[in-house]
Write an enzyme that holds these catalytic residues in place. Sequence first.
Site, mmCIF file in Angstrom:
data_model
loop_
_atom_site.group_PDB
_atom_site.id
_atom_site.type_symbol
_atom_site.label_atom_id
_atom_site.label_comp_id
_atom_site.label_asym_id
_atom_site.label_seq_id
_atom_site.Cartn_x
_atom_site.Cartn_y
_atom_site.Cartn_z
ATOM 1 N N GLU A 141 5.701 -32.147 13.945
ATOM 2 C CA GLU A 141 5.221 -31.616 14.988
ATOM 3 C C GLU A 141 4.420 -32.348 15.674
ATOM 4 O OE1 GLU A 141 6.004 -28.360 16.158
ATOM 5 O OE2 GLU A 141 7.246 -28.240 14.302
ATOM 6 N N SER A 146 -1.790 22.699 -27.801
ATOM 7 C CA SER A 146 -2.883 22.351 -28.934
ATOM 8 C C SER A 146 -4.015 21.351 -28.605
ATOM 9 C CB SER A 146 -2.284 22.343 -30.205
ATOM 10 O OG SER A 146 -1.614 23.497 -30.461
#
Length: 813
Positions: A80, A458
């Site tokens: 770039e 239970s």
Amino acid sequence: MATAVLLLFAGALFGLVGVYQYLHPALPDVASIRDIQLQVPLRVYSRDGKLIAQFGEQRRIPLPYEAIPQQIIHAVLSAEDDSFFSHSGVDYPGLLRATARHLMSGEKSEGGSTITMQLTRGIFLSPEKSYRRKLLEIFLTLRIEQQFSKPEILTLYLNKMFLGQRAYGVGAAAEVYYGKSVDQLTLPEIAVIAGTFRLPSRDNPVASPELAKHRRAYVLRRMRENNFITAEEYAAALDAPVESKLHGPAVEVEAPYIAEMVRADMINRFGSKAYTAGYEVITTVDSRLQSAAVRAVRAALLEYDQRHGFRGPLGHVTLPASAREKEWAQLLDEFPDRGGLQPAVVLSVAEKEAVAWSRGHGRVNLPWTGLSWARAPLPDGSVGPALERAADVLSAGDVIYVAQERAGNWRMVQIPEAQGAFVAMDPQDGGVATLVGGFDYFGSNFNRAVQAKRQPGSSFKPFLYSAALENGFTAATVINDAPLVIDDPTLEASWRPQNNTREFGGPMRLREALVRSRNLVSIRILHALGPAYATKYIERFGFPENSLPRNLTLALGTAQVSPLEMASAYSVFANGGYRVEPYYVQRISTPEKSVVFEAEPRFVCRSCFDPVVPTAQGEAAVAPTASPEMPPTDETRWGGLSYLQEKMVAPQAISPQNSFLMTDIMSDVVRRGTAARAMQLKRNDLAGKTGTTNDRRDAWFCGFNSSLVGASWIGFDQERSLGPGEEGSRTALPMWIYFMGEALRGVPEQRRVAPPGIVTMRVSADSGLAAGSGEPGGIFETFMAGHLPAQGEGGDNGSSTNPNETRSEESLF
């Protein structure tokens, strides 16, 4: 001539100054870049810093300049702007060339754009192409170059720019395209990512591998020309294949149910900003324990499922002649992985084995031990006759799921129809260590650990028994286990409750009734206490008032509760009687590591009121509490923890004596009762209770020691029977055993010391009354002071246990 050039230059300069003055009001303050908020997704971590989940549209992993590998910087500069560190921000020759191209062609195009100019466009300017915008770009670029260093500019550029496939910045691109962090990328991968800056939607390796390859070649050539790589590196990277696929965030902990809980919590706190502000959430989840919980839930569900037969293959495909792995993979495309199970296509079937192929493991051999379970399911939950050969259930082309056992053998499996949940938490402060809300979140995101309200059966009885101990009952109180017919005005008809065994044990002590889980004893206890008193007492454990029925069915666990609520309630027994609130968010911080929330749980602090001091033998003994003549100081009141404020201390729900005695009884449930299977863990510091609801619709086990509480549940989302023999001890307890076996591996046993006010004495095994020193058939029992047997004198302190023989329980998966 020189004068003309000078005048021309002066005119251009005055013109430029004039243009600057004209555009100056439209120029934003570039100093605002320092305050720029990159859209960073929400990340959720375990308490040991491992990623659980990431939420947000944009994938971004901001990196400081020092964390960006030099080879990435070299690649991006080569692609770039290779003179980035030497120019002033504007490439004037490039601008002139672009202007000349425009004058010759008449088309406006980008050109001469440095990295700083690209960044300027990305932050401040619209995508329009005009001379005015280009001039704004130049002026802003020069300002940025004046106010920011080159590394600062480059860092923002490498973190902000869009690089395709929702990836913003090189950190996210490395994760999205290669499933790696930037420091793990190879040179060819770096060059591909650097090549996406120009046209990210087109040149990325997922959208177009061919274009990405051409762009990579350009980047590599420029890196070689700039002497950033050697000729050998260049040649090797140029020949490397372009291989990439989309990767999700690098999740390290499988905890999607709690991740969704965090996401919802964050939206409630911060709104949509939660997805973009880069918040990091540290949860209370322990990554090792969470992995153990996921395995435990899946193993228990698969084992339950295989006890009830094979429902058939997922589908059937036609195997093409001379097909290879690529074709086999295509045949499996429509069949997803689920809960760690992988789809596989059956290639061949022999007498007592089969060969299949899966994407993750290639060819797998399925021995008879991995196939013979697949008997036909029957309507009552049982299975048909034993298989004689593999062809009874499989043929070439069938698509099935496979899983590997711990021993390494492969097994045909299927996605269970039943579901399960598991929660483990720290009883000392309520921190949720693990949470699993189902077999597979992506198959069903309904969180059964929190959202499912089911009857606990239970496993609810200990809360009732605790109320009984507080109200004059003792562990030796004898209650008749005999038939009952109850006319309760809150019930529609006469009720004839039964024990699970359909048998009656006659008179028995309260301890034995809980160890053997006798329903009729529990109902008699509740009848004696009264539902109003019992429900009010049980609310102390954290159950919402509206979840508790106001009738005698409460004794059998007909409340509507979640596994998280059960784990929280059992924490009261585990921690000595204190109520802790479950929490799962430990800390929330910003990307700058500023903490915006820190959990402030209430801690159990028994020593805050009854300080514990070490004895000469290293055992803990209870020090005397402050007396009225000696008011508490910080040291005596808080056990030396003077920094602990009173508001941080968990409130007491039940007495330490009640908690100790209930834990002692539930230890017998594990040693010789319905949960005796847990004795395979070879520990003596475990306690808990099984639970099975009417028609075996729900199976539970809730168990603990002083450092960890776990609640496991198995049932169907659309309630129906789990089938013959599927009770808490067989169905849900193995899940808890698998988890605790891993969670407590290498952890020393934690013996509880009796608090003041606990008395051990000799009683009659038949009557529960105090036994004389010479009376035969006496046993030792533990009591709370003030709740002693009505007759006789106490004997010597001691204990007596007789654990049943138990079979080893180990998960296949």
